[in-house]
Design an enzyme around this catalytic site. Structure first.
Site, PDB file in Angstrom:
ATOM      1  N   ILE A  96      46.226  58.747  38.031  1.00  9.69           N
ATOM      2  CA  ILE A  96      46.667  58.726  39.347  1.00  9.69           C
ATOM      3  C   ILE A  96      48.041  58.344  39.592  1.00  9.69           C
ATOM      4  O   ILE A  96      48.628  57.275  39.111  1.00  9.69           O
ATOM      5  CB  ILE A  96      45.723  57.398  40.221  1.00  9.69           C
ATOM      6  CG1 ILE A  96      44.283  57.678  40.076  1.00  9.69           C
ATOM      7  CG2 ILE A  96      46.009  57.544  41.913  1.00  9.69           C
ATOM      8  CD1 ILE A  96      43.911  58.797  40.619  1.00  9.69           C
ATOM      9  N   HIS A 119      38.901  47.132  52.161  1.00  9.25           N
ATOM     10  CA  HIS A 119      39.278  46.616  53.558  1.00  9.25           C
ATOM     11  C   HIS A 119      40.432  47.170  54.048  1.00  9.25           C
ATOM     12  O   HIS A 119      41.270  47.160  53.281  1.00  9.25           O
ATOM     13  CB  HIS A 119      38.770  45.292  53.967  1.00  9.25           C
ATOM     14  CG  HIS A 119      39.904  44.277  53.681  1.00  9.25           C
ATOM     15  ND1 HIS A 119      40.946  44.128  54.328  1.00  9.25           N
ATOM     16  CD2 HIS A 119      40.142  43.467  52.453  1.00  9.25           C
ATOM     17  CE1 HIS A 119      41.873  43.118  53.926  1.00  9.25           C
ATOM     18  NE2 HIS A 119      41.317  42.688  52.676  1.00  9.25           N
ATOM     19  N   GLU A 144      37.419  42.814  57.920  1.00  8.24           N
ATOM     20  CA  GLU A 144      36.849  41.960  56.582  1.00  8.24           C
ATOM     21  C   GLU A 144      37.659  40.544  56.823  1.00  8.24           C
ATOM     22  O   GLU A 144      37.008  39.518  56.427  1.00  8.24           O
ATOM     23  CB  GLU A 144      37.558  42.392  55.417  1.00  8.24           C
ATOM     24  CG  GLU A 144      37.342  41.913  54.113  1.00  8.24           C
ATOM     25  CD  GLU A 144      38.130  40.615  53.504  1.00  8.24           C
ATOM     26  OE1 GLU A 144      37.799  40.017  52.702  1.00  8.24           O
ATOM     27  OE2 GLU A 144      39.108  40.474  54.478  1.00  8.24           O
ATOM     28  N   GLU A 145      38.898  40.306  57.258  1.00 12.41           N
ATOM     29  CA  GLU A 145      39.570  39.251  57.493  1.00 12.41           C
ATOM     30  C   GLU A 145      38.944  38.385  58.383  1.00 12.41           C
ATOM     31  O   GLU A 145      39.091  37.056  58.720  1.00 12.41           O
ATOM     32  CB  GLU A 145      40.979  39.550  58.004  1.00 12.41           C
ATOM     33  CG  GLU A 145      41.964  40.276  56.912  1.00 12.41           C
ATOM     34  CD  GLU A 145      42.045  39.376  55.460  1.00 12.41           C
ATOM     35  OE1 GLU A 145      41.517  38.406  55.414  1.00 12.41           O
ATOM     36  OE2 GLU A 145      42.716  40.009  54.469  1.00 12.41           O
ATOM     37  N   ASP A 176      49.464  50.473  39.600  1.00  9.47           N
ATOM     38  CA  ASP A 176      49.379  51.641  38.905  1.00  9.47           C
ATOM     39  C   ASP A 176      48.073  51.596  37.955  1.00  9.47           C
ATOM     40  O   ASP A 176      47.162  52.665  37.975  1.00  9.47           O
ATOM     41  CB  ASP A 176      50.551  52.062  37.990  1.00  9.47           C
ATOM     42  CG  ASP A 176      50.585  53.248  37.324  1.00  9.47           C
ATOM     43  OD1 ASP A 176      49.758  54.379  37.710  1.00  9.47           O
ATOM     44  OD2 ASP A 176      51.442  53.518  36.260  1.00  9.47           O
ATOM     45  N   ASP A 191      44.543  53.610  38.461  1.00  9.30           N
ATOM     46  CA  ASP A 191      43.982  54.304  37.374  1.00  9.30           C
ATOM     47  C   ASP A 191      42.660  53.888  36.799  1.00  9.30           C
ATOM     48  O   ASP A 191      41.589  54.662  36.614  1.00  9.30           O
ATOM     49  CB  ASP A 191      44.943  54.461  35.813  1.00  9.30           C
ATOM     50  CG  ASP A 191      46.101  55.213  36.350  1.00  9.30           C
ATOM     51  OD1 ASP A 191      46.251  55.971  37.343  1.00  9.30           O
ATOM     52  OD2 ASP A 191      47.137  54.923  35.591  1.00  9.30           O
TER      53      ASP A 191
HETATM   54  N1  TRP Z   1      39.073  38.848  50.510  1.00 11.77           N
HETATM   55  C1  TRP Z   1      40.378  37.909  50.491  1.00 11.77           C
HETATM   56  C2  TRP Z   1      41.159  38.530  51.852  1.00 11.77           C
HETATM   57  O1  TRP Z   1      40.995  39.552  52.176  1.00 11.77           O
HETATM   58  C3  TRP Z   1      41.176  37.750  49.377  1.00 11.77           C
HETATM   59  C4  TRP Z   1      40.423  37.243  48.360  1.00 11.77           C
HETATM   60  C5  TRP Z   1      40.421  35.747  47.840  1.00 11.77           C
HETATM   61  C6  TRP Z   1      39.723  37.998  47.289  1.00 11.77           C
HETATM   62  N2  TRP Z   1      39.678  35.825  46.752  1.00 11.77           N
HETATM   63  C7  TRP Z   1      39.266  37.004  46.278  1.00 11.77           C
HETATM   64  C8  TRP Z   1      39.536  39.139  47.236  1.00 11.77           C
HETATM   65  C9  TRP Z   1      38.331  37.314  45.447  1.00 11.77           C
HETATM   66  C10 TRP Z   1      38.410  39.589  46.058  1.00 11.77           C
HETATM   67  C11 TRP Z   1      37.917  38.649  45.417  1.00 11.77           C
HETATM   68  O2  TRP Z   1      41.924  37.485  52.306  1.00 11.77           O
HETATM   69 ZN    ZN Z   2      41.692  41.118  51.598  1.00  9.89          ZN
END
Ligand code: TRP
Ligand code: ZN
Ligand code: CA
Length: 441
Positions: free
Chosen positions: A46, A127, A173-174, A304, A308
């Site tokens: 990629i 996300h 997601e947040e 990178d 990949d």
């Molecule tokens: N999902 C969290 C965010 O977006 C970040 C995160 C913290 C995370 N621990 C994780 C993502 C473990 C994947 C796996 O803020």
């Molecule tokens: Zn995140």
């Protein structure tokens, strides 16, 4: 070359009778046949520059929209529009799923690659929303860009996977995995049961990176671990909060999940700095959920490698039952007369639908009926005209026939095209014909 004629009239008659009885080696049309299914193609590399170009675009989208790409803010919808336009242009079937969270409209983007088994769907997602405090380039422009560029690579390769491929970019997601939960909750049970796996990419370019693999579905996990082992990069199991990203929405309803992660606010240990480089005693991502999560907040190497690895998993896990990388045979069984002490005779096979070059151990099956094989010079001629000598003439090799499988290093030749077996009889009296020619890739 000089040699005494060795044949008597009686032998000639017998030889001729033999030839005639073996069928007329006339202008039969070449018959080529594939005798085995296509081998699984390897994932492409990629291009990092392409992944980074997506991050630059997401950064400028944030810049034009108040500095973020958060749920309910215009920078989020602009991010969706950017990714969707790329996918539409590449031939994906896209759909935008709307939901409401915190009184604001959110969007998931789903992109299906046409084809594959609709009853076995492999998904990869990320996300696309940021927190409101910054542009969210590592969290999670990185995963979003890696998934996007992998999808575009699927299109460039014209991939025909056994499984159906679906890519997704989640909203909100947040705010608590809102978009992915909404998608799963609104998926009819029959559609859910068709999902063979979901792979999640949330933060794959952390500036002080670790290489973490989710410890969930063992097949997905092994696919990632094998990839990193192959490039000599150690991995650890992801432990910085299981269930903290969109894979949890799938895992909760029993769908096999996996994913990659390069670390957030947790501190890199001395042992981790030893094996991965970077700075011990410092967070994997010091700009996590901050305004400094910009394009400067990215490890190119981590981005990178993870992009990949992502493509490798998509290629490998969508291929279905894996075929061995060798074993496709193409052959021509039409008879071709070899003129006595004359011009070369050729038999050809046409190879199509393969990727890349021919193997370094290309098997060349040669079946020539002849009454004095020492007369014969035999070459394999690649589609571009390059000749590979299989056999020289030798006046005193009076044996009948050439029935051999030769091994040729053809790794500098593209596999596709018309390959020829060229046979020239360079001495008088004895004659014969090409009876068969095959290539095994
Ligand atoms: N999902 C969290 C965010 O977006 C970040 C995160 C913290 C995370 N621990 C994780 C993502 C473990 C994947 C796996 O803020
Ligand atoms: Zn995140
Ligand atoms: Ca001859």
């Amino acid at each position: 070359m000089s040699r005494m004629p060795r044949r008597t009239a009686a032998v000639t008659a017998l030889a001729l009778a033999g030839l005639l009885a073996t069928a007329a080696p006339a202008a039969t049309a070449p018959t080529t046949a594939r005798t085995a299914p296509a081998a699984t193609a390897a994932a492409p590399d990629i291009p990092l520059a392409n992944v980074k170009a997506h991050l630059t675009q997401l950064q400028s989208i944030a810049g034009a929209n108040g500095g973020n790409r958060a749920h309910g803010r215009p920078g989020y919808k602009a991010s969706i529009d950017y990714v969707k336009a790329k996918l539409d242009a590449a031939g994906f079937t896209t759909s935008v799923q709307q939901f409401t969270s915190n009184g604001a409209t959110g969007y998931n983007l789903i992109a299906d690659w046409p084809g594959g088994d609709a009853n076995q769907v492999l998904m990869a997602g990320a996300h696309l929303d940021s927190v409101s405090s910054g542009p969210g380039i590592n969290d999670n422009g990185s995963g979003s860009a890696g998934v996007l560029e992998t999808a575009l690579a699927v299109s460039r390769a014209g991939l025909k996977p056994a499984k159906h491929l679906r890519f997704a970019w989640w909203g909100a997601e947040e705010l608590g995995l809102v978009g992915s939960k909404y998608y799963v909750a609104n998926l009819p049970t029959t559609e859910r049961s068709k999902l063979s796996g979901y792979m999640n990419f949330d933060m794959i370019g952390s500036p002080n990176p670790g290489y973490f693999v989710y410890d969930d579905d063992p097949v997905i996990e092994k696919t990632f671990k094998d990839y990193f082992a192959g490039i000599g990069v150690a991995t650890e199991i992801e432990t910085e909060g299981d269930g903290r990203s969109d894979h949890a929405s799938f895992k909760n309803v029993g769908i096999p999940v996996g994913g990659l992660f390069t670390g957030a606010s947790r501190t890199k240990t001395a042992a981790q700095a030893q094996k991965w480089g970077g700075t011990a005693g410092q967070a994997f991502d010091r700009c996590y959920h901050s305004s400094c999560d910009t394009t400067a907040n990215i490890s190119d190497t981590a981005l990178d490698r993870n992009s990949d690895a992502l493509a490798h998993a998509v290629w490998t896990l969508s291929a279905g039952t894996t075929e061995p990388p060798t074993g496709d045979t193409y052959e021509n069984t039409a008879d071709v007369t070899i003129p006595d002490n004359g011009t070369a005779a050729t038999s050809s096979v046409t190879v199509s639908g393969r990727t890349g070059n021919a193997p370094s151990a290309l098997k060349v099956g040669v079946d020539i009926v002849h009454t004095w094989r020492g007369d014969l010079v035999v070459d394999l001629v690649a589609p571009d005209g390059t000749a590979y000598r299989l056999k020289n003439s030798s006046g005193n090799d009076s044996a009948d026939n050439v029935r051999e499988t030769y091994t040729v290093d053809a790794s500098s030749e593209p596999a596709n095209g018309t390959w020829r077996l060229r046979v020239q009889d360079v001495a008088q009296y004895d004659t014969g014909y090409i009876s068969g020619f095959s290539l095994t890739f």
